[in-house]
Write an enzyme that holds these catalytic residues in place. Structure first.
Site, PDB file in Angstrom:
ATOM      1  CD  GLU A 229      43.635  40.476  39.809  1.00 15.83           C
ATOM      2  OE1 GLU A 229      42.716  40.469  40.651  1.00 15.83           O
ATOM      3  OE2 GLU A 229      44.519  39.602  39.757  1.00 15.83           O
TER       4      GLU A 229
ATOM      5  CD  GLU B  11      48.662  40.400  41.158  1.00 11.93           C
ATOM      6  OE1 GLU B  11      47.941  39.541  41.719  1.00 11.93           O
ATOM      7  OE2 GLU B  11      48.430  41.614  41.198  1.00 11.93           O
TER       8      GLU B  11
HETATM    9  C1  BGC Z   1      45.509  41.180  43.402  1.00  7.50           C
HETATM   10  C2  BGC Z   1      46.464  41.365  44.549  1.00  7.50           C
HETATM   11  C3  BGC Z   1      46.161  40.319  45.608  1.00  7.50           C
HETATM   12  C4  BGC Z   1      46.408  38.960  45.018  1.00  7.50           C
HETATM   13  C5  BGC Z   1      46.232  37.802  45.977  1.00  7.50           C
HETATM   14  C6  BGC Z   1      45.276  39.746  43.013  1.00  7.50           C
HETATM   15  O1  BGC Z   1      43.956  39.569  42.748  1.00  7.50           O
HETATM   16  O2  BGC Z   1      45.921  41.948  42.294  1.00  7.50           O
HETATM   17  O3  BGC Z   1      46.354  42.670  45.021  1.00  7.50           O
HETATM   18  O4  BGC Z   1      46.883  40.513  46.768  1.00  7.50           O
HETATM   19  O5  BGC Z   1      45.510  38.768  43.956  1.00  7.50           O
HETATM   20  O6  BGC Z   1      44.936  37.638  46.390  1.00  7.50           O
END
Ligand code: BGC
Length: 461
Positions: A188, A373
């Site tokens: 990110e 993610e």
């Molecule tokens: C990040 C994580 C974070 C997750 C939840 C993402 O932006 O890569 O490190 O914990 O979002 O907020």
């Protein structure tokens, strides 16, 4: 820059209701990668032992007011000492892929130069444990924890970072490339450049449009250079980068709202993919990017390109945009309606947004898309050794059915990583927001599988 902070933390107004349908693992095909994602600073702890150097997050959290519950990642979830039992637990939940990141300052405490062999040993042990358990390791080179010594020299705003990052990448690929096939260069970059160098609500707490623009350009250059180094050093590599993205739409279908949505779309979704594809920076839709000119050297345009094997997309919510007085970007999110379902982060649950953003990315000439993610924080309660997090299970089902919809329409989506495995240190939120499918007691470090963890276990059987 409170307004910008708000821009990042508020959520859109429209609420969506996607019916929950039952999905099966087999719907996604046999080769689909199922995994969980984690990050070094959020889980490892051991922040100053065995020769690890200070990172920007160690420094940032030392000022208590930076973190909502005044906590830090000194111990985090002690993964450094508990990786073996945690990985066994992951195996028992039937996941075959584990995503982690290397801590740069654990490997190179001074950022460059002297190698910390104890840090290398930790990753060797951990990677070997994954392989012994039949879990495929996926790594991210940079998940936000820059060595503080490099930040003291300007961090991402200093063009020298291309050399620092290349040295670090070269070392990691040489030491671990014999056992790791799946590499992601950055996590990110849009988040760490805006939150760390523009709004200052994350480490290293720097603000200003020029710090932001310099860090954007240098991160883009590191992203492509990192890809080239991996390709050179790792045989049979599978190379990607992990980009935050949020489907962005105007609150009203009028010109000023549509232009506001376009500007936000640039910042949220386009700033790190388009340069890598040889499209340059989307200056036309965000005029402040013209100021990037002072950082761009003649050979850069060519160097920004890299032919990634896959693009990781990381999605949590969509954005509904309106014009605003926020400098340069002149756009903000519209607050959600009171009736909207939101997570503990205040982000609206918007499952169709993941379908829309996958479709948007699929218009680019990308070979493979992996959801690297996706997940949600909800206020979990441990009662009689159980956590009945039905809301999280529903979240996963609804987002997954939208991923499947995109896949069934012919988009080459090849994997899905849940954020996250075990509750951990959630950056500026501290330990208040729990994202895990496994609950963690931060006092005793006792892990308890949540109902969502059992749901994945059965789903992945
Ligand atoms: C990040 C994580 C974070 C997750 C939840 C993402 O932006 O890569 O490190 O914990 O979002 O907020």
């Amino acid at each position: 820059m409170a307004l910008l902070a708000a821009l990042w933390k508020l959520k859109p107004i429209l609420s969506e209701s996607s019916e929950i349908q039952e999905i099966l693992k087999s719907d996604f095909g046999d080769d689909f990668y199922w995994g969980v994602a984690t990050a070094a600073y959020q889980i490892e702890g051991a922040s100053d032992i065995d020769g690890k150097g200070e990172s920007v997050w160690d420094r940032f959290t030392s000022k208590k007011s930076h973190i909502k519950d005044q906590s830090n990642g000194k111990i985090a979830i002690d993964f450094y000492n508990r990786y073996e039992s945690d990985l066994k637990l992951l195996k028992n939940l039937n996941f075959k892929n584990f995503r982690f990141s290397f801590s740069w300052s654990r490997i190179l405490p001074d950022g460059t130069g002297k190698i910390n062999e104890k840090g290398i040993d930790f990753y060797n042990r951990m990677i070997d444990t994954c392989l012994e358990l039949g879990i495929e390791p996926w790594t991210v080179l940079y998940h936000w924890d820059l060595p503080q010594v490099l930040e003291d020299k300007g961090g991402w705003t200093n063009r020298e970072i291309i050399n620092w990052f290349s040295e670090y990448t070269d070392l990691c690929t040489r030491r671990f490339g014999d056992r790791i096939r799946h590499w992601m260069v950055l996590n990110e970059p849009a988040s760490f450049t805006t939150l760390g160098y523009l709004s200052g609500i994350h480490a290293p707490d720097r603000t200003g449009i020029h710090k932001f623009l310099a860090s954007v350009h240098h991160a883009n250059l590191c992203q492509s250079e990192g890809g080239r180094i991996i390709r050179r050093n790792v045989k049979n590599s599978h190379i990607g980068t992990a980009l935050s993205c949020s489907y962005t739409e105007p609150h009203k279908m009028t010109g000023s709202y549509q232009r506001a949505a376009q500007r936000l779309d640039v910042v949220l979704n386009r700033l790190f993919i388009e340069p890598s594809l040889g499209m340059g920076y989307p200056v036309q839709h965000l005029p402040v990017l013209e100021k990037l000119e002072r950082y761009i050297q003649p050979q850069d345009i060519e160097n920004l390109k890299f032919d990634f094997d896959f693009i990781g997309i990381q999605n949590y919510f969509r954005v509904v945009a309106k014009p605003s007085i926020i400098p340069y970007i002149r756009a903000n999110r519209v607050k959600p309606q009171d009736s909207a379902e939101v997570t503990a982060m205040g982000w609206e649950v918007s499952p169709e947004g993941i379908y829309e953003i996958i479709k948007q990315f699929a218009k680019y000439p990308i070979k493979e898309i992996i959801v690297t993610e996706n997940g949600a924080a909800f206020p979990d309660q441990l009662i009689n050794q159980r956590i009945h997090d039905q809301q999280r299970i529903d979240f996963y089902k609804r987002y997954l059915q939208n991923v499947l919809k995109a896949k069934n329409e012919g988009i080459n989506v090849t994997g899905y990583f849940a954020w996250t495995f075990i509750d951990n240190f959630e950056w500026a939120e501290g330990f208040r927001t729990r994202y895990g499918i496994v609950y963690n007691d931060f006092e005793t470090q006792e892990r308890t599988i949540k109902d969502s963890g059992y749901w994945f276990r059965d789903f992945l059987k």
